[in-house]
Design an enzyme around this catalytic site. Structure first.
Site, PDB file in Angstrom:
ATOM      1  CB  SER A   1       5.158   3.510  16.772  1.00  0.00           C
ATOM      2  OG  SER A   1       5.032   3.997  15.459  1.00  0.00           O
TER       3      SER A   1
ATOM      4  CB  CYS B   1      -1.082   1.337   8.342  1.00  0.00           C
ATOM      5  SG  CYS B   1       0.409   0.617   7.671  1.00  0.00           S
TER       6      CYS B   1
ATOM      7  CD  GLU C   1      -2.671  -1.028   2.645  1.00  0.00           C
ATOM      8  OE1 GLU C   1      -2.458  -0.081   3.433  1.00  0.00           O
ATOM      9  OE2 GLU C   1      -3.478  -1.936   2.886  1.00  0.00           O
TER      10      GLU C   1
ATOM     11  CG  HIS D   1       1.474   3.212  19.835  1.00  0.00           C
ATOM     12  ND1 HIS D   1       1.003   4.383  19.276  1.00  0.00           N
ATOM     13  CD2 HIS D   1       2.076   2.530  18.819  1.00  0.00           C
ATOM     14  CE1 HIS D   1       1.300   4.401  17.981  1.00  0.00           C
ATOM     15  NE2 HIS D   1       1.953   3.302  17.679  1.00  0.00           N
TER      16      HIS D   1
END
EC number: 2.1.1.192
Length: 355
Positions: free
Chosen positions: A219, A341, A92, A221
């Site tokens: 990332s 994503c 993608e 989180h």
């Protein structure tokens, strides 16, 4: 054996290769100009390059290693591309439109091994790394799409935040960065490029030592090991203490701001106590820290997770700002398409298996 992508060569590697194969030094500049300024679709378009050099390139390289499988366009102008690679794998790429320019999110691996329990990318394990040429080609495909539509704007920003862990494909990542940043070609400014990592601490040290001045995002989180290990398996290998030591080294070497990405999961990591923990975790370098609060994009396969309520996102934001942390909320682009994503790829693979 299939030919390599010409986009996999940095300018210096292209120059060395051409000289090694009997061409003059200036040939690299000619070819580079055709690739990135004129954005050719065939080597035969290079009308100021002699036929022997063109044939040499055709014998050894290709311009296309992927084809467009699906394109989804959002009402806000976001475009999601699903590309099929030569080996049949799917990746993608996303074009996003902002007031400051056009940004492309690129993929660096086929699948992902990081194991974030909330993410669609990890539903399909990593099968291989992308070559640097395959990553560059994503940018070229998006730019050529814009050219064909008659849009005069060019891609001005890149975020390496697609499927996969960029630092797990480090050498190809760096060749990609040097290629797109090269001022003889695409000339995308280093400060307009952001690489996101889930926290491979040993590679953050290596990245800090590299002279390129692109932005780094982590990332995160979760602000503590117990919670982060629960939602991100990578934390077992690189717990927060080890990660933050690599951050300290990066800041010492680069003196550049780091962005911390924080996905907002309802009743998981969105309480006031996590906001306070997060502020305490980064307070010693808060002048070089920015927290990006990201409302969760729901994934069908991860029914245990939901997006935090708007009022909880706001409260989390207010707690951080009251504690002196620079932060913002990143509302998603392409809300009406499969823009999270890995979503589009996962759906297409499931559909193919069902046939």
């Amino acid at each position: 054996m299939s030919k390599s992508s010409i986009y996999g060569l940095t300018y210096e590697k292209l120059k060395d290769w051409l000289i090694e194969h009997g061409e003059k030094r200036f040939r690299a500049e000619q070819v580079w100009n055709w690739l990135y300024k004129k954005r050719i679709n065939s080597f035969d378009e290079m009308n100021n390059v002699n036929q022997s050099a063109i044939q040499l390139l055709k014998d050894n390289f290709v311009l296309h290693t992927m084809g467009e499988e699906i394109r989804q366009e959002s009402q806000d102008g976001t475009i999601k591309f699903l590309f099929k690679l030569e080996d049949g794998n799917l990746i993608e790429t996303v074009l996003m439109r902002f007031h400051y320019g056009l940004s492309v999110c690129v993929t660096t691996q086929v699948g992902c091994n990081i194991g974030c329990t909330f993410c669609a990318s990890g539903l399909l394990r990593k099968s291989r790394d992308l070559s640097s040429g395959e990553v560059v080609e994503q940018i070229m495909n998006v730019q050529k799409h814009l050219d064909e539509r008659g849009e005069k704007d060019r891609v001005s920003h890149i975020v390496v935040m697609g499927i996969g862990e960029p630092f797990d494909n480090y050498n190809n990542l760096m060749d990609f960065l040097y290629t797109v940043n090269d001022d003889r070609g695409l000339n995308i400014g280093a400060r307009h490029i952001t690489v996101s990592t889930s926290g491979l601490a040993h590679k953050i040290y290596e990245f800090a030592d590299d002279p390129i001045q692109v932005n780094l995002a982590i990332s995160l989180h979760a602000p503590n090991d117990e919670l982060r290990t629960k939602i991100m398996k990578i934390n077992r290998a690189f717990p927060i203490d080890k990660l933050m030591k690599s951050v300290d080294y990066y800041l010492q070497k680069k003196n550049r701001r780091i962005t911390y990405e924080y996905i907002m999961l309802d009743d998981v990591n969105d309480h006031k106590k996590e906001a306070i923990e997060l502020a305490n975790l980064i307070k010693n370098h808060r002048h070089l820290a920015y927290v990006n609060l990201i409302p969760y994009n729901t994934v069908d396969e991860h029914i245990d997770y939901r997006r935090s309520k708007s009022e909880n996102i706001q409260a989390f934001y207010e707690t951080l700002t009251e504690l002196g942390i620079n932060c913002g909320v990143r509302w998603e682009n392409g809300a009406d398409i499969d823009a999270a994503c890995g979503q589009l790829r996962s759906k297409q693979i499931k559909k193919s298996k069902a046939v």
